[in-house]
Write a protein that holds these residues in place. Structure first.
Motif, PDB file in Angstrom:
ATOM      1  N   ARG A 128     -33.992  28.698   5.799  1.00  0.00           N
ATOM      2  CA  ARG A 128     -34.362  30.071   5.465  1.00  0.00           C
ATOM      3  C   ARG A 128     -33.343  30.647   4.527  1.00  0.00           C
ATOM      4  NH1 ARG A 128     -34.889  32.185  10.908  1.00  0.00           N
ATOM      5  NH2 ARG A 128     -36.709  31.208  11.771  1.00  0.00           N
ATOM      6  N   THR A 148     -45.541  37.738   8.241  1.00  0.00           N
ATOM      7  CA  THR A 148     -46.286  38.307   9.384  1.00  0.00           C
ATOM      8  C   THR A 148     -45.375  39.178  10.254  1.00  0.00           C
ATOM      9  OG1 THR A 148     -47.198  36.072   9.447  1.00  0.00           O
ATOM     10  CG2 THR A 148     -48.075  37.622  11.039  1.00  0.00           C
ATOM     11  N   ARG A 208     -41.848  25.245  15.700  1.00  0.00           N
ATOM     12  CA  ARG A 208     -41.958  24.297  14.602  1.00  0.00           C
ATOM     13  C   ARG A 208     -41.418  22.945  15.033  1.00  0.00           C
ATOM     14  NH1 ARG A 208     -42.440  26.680   9.353  1.00  0.00           N
ATOM     15  NH2 ARG A 208     -44.286  27.951   9.702  1.00  0.00           N
ATOM     16  N   ALA A 211     -42.463  33.601  10.839  1.00  0.00           N
ATOM     17  CA  ALA A 211     -43.093  33.688   9.510  1.00  0.00           C
ATOM     18  C   ALA A 211     -42.755  35.052   8.925  1.00  0.00           C
ATOM     19  CB  ALA A 211     -44.595  33.515   9.636  1.00  0.00           C
TER      20      ALA A 211
END
Ligand code: SF4
Ligand code: SF4
Length: 271
Positions: A271, A221, A265, A218
């Protein structure tokens, strides 16, 4: 529970399972041959090797081969870190040896060993693509000479056969010394024997199409500390992209991230 703990538990079960199957006479040859009802799940490289050396296709084994390919598409190279008896035998024996070494020695030897490996690898510059070229050359040799030599030094076969021998004749096979071939050659490659193991490389090529059960980071984060990349056995830059050909789904990156930015995931997102 951390993935490394579950993997270690699975590894113990795999090694004990091969031993117990041989002891009780069940026809399971390591993870190379597993009869499930009418289907024979066979090592995919063994299937290709047999076809090349005999110049014919064992049609009875084809459904099992296609099932294994479908599993690789779904799970990628997970076999290499979760189910491979050679990987588990190696990590368990190293763990056993390490338990007897004093911490001071481990602290001194560990970094020196890693630095020496880096030096060799930066000189040889051998990666998975070089392993694929070698394996393809070997496959041509198998077809010409009608001799399935991959099985001779395949670490999965060597470890499985020795476990079977131990369970049936209470002794180990002298062919264990052949492990020096994959272990020694693996020192020259960027991510060790994974770069030249025919079974792993075949799975890697099929896994190029894999899009599920992948590690993911993520970005909001992540603190870019680089710890996930440092522990990755395939040296993948986890924060940038996931190379499904080289990722062995060990999820060490997820276990290691101190900020819980890395997770598993079900499906890969762009991305
Ligand atoms: S990217 Fe993560 S899951 Fe894949 S090999 Fe590296 S540490 Fe293991
Ligand atoms: S370990 Fe976690 S915080 Fe550090 S770079 Fe990797 S994902 Fe980001």
């Amino acid at each position: 529970m951390r993935y490394s703990k579950i993997r270690s538990f699975v590894g113990t079960a795999i090694l004990l399972g091969i031993f117990a199957a041989a002891f009780f006479g069940y026809p399971l040859s390591g993870c190379n041959y597993l009869p499930v009802s009418y289907i024979r799940l066979f090592c995919p490289v063994g299937f290709i090797e047999n076809s090349l050396s005999s110049h014919s296709i064992a049609w009875k084994l084809l459904p099992g081969f296609l099932i294994v390919c479908t599993l690789v598409l779904l799970w990628g190279r997970a076999y290499c870190s979760w189910f491979c008896p050679a990987t588990h035998a190696k990590s368990k024996s190293l763990g056993f040896i390490a338990a007897f070494l004093p911490n001071s020695l481990k602290r001194r030897v560990g970094p020196k060993w890693r630095a020496a490996r880096q030096k060799i690898v930066s000189k040889t510059r051998l990666e998975a693509k070089d392993g694929i070229a070698l394996v393809l050359g070997g496959a041509v040799g198998i077809a010409i000479f009608h001799y399935p030599f991959f099985c001779l030094w395949c670490p999965i076969g060597i470890i499985s056969r020795s476990l079977v021998e131990l369970a049936t004749h209470y002794t180990l096979r002298s062919e264990l010394v052949l492990l020096v071939v994959p272990l020694g050659l693996g020192l020259l490659f960027k991510s060790g024997w994974k770069c030249l193991c025919p079974v792993g490389l075949f799975r890697g090529v099929v896994a190029l199409g894999n899009r599920s059960v992948v590690p993911s980071v993520a970005p909001d984060t992540c603190k870019a500390c680089g710890k996930c990349e440092k522990v990755c056995p395939s040296e993948i830059a986890v924060t940038k992209t996931i190379n499904t050909m080289e990722c062995i789904k060990c999820f060490k990156c997820v276990d290691t991230c101190p900020y819980h930015a890395a997770s598993v995931r079900l499906f890969r997102t762009r991305r």
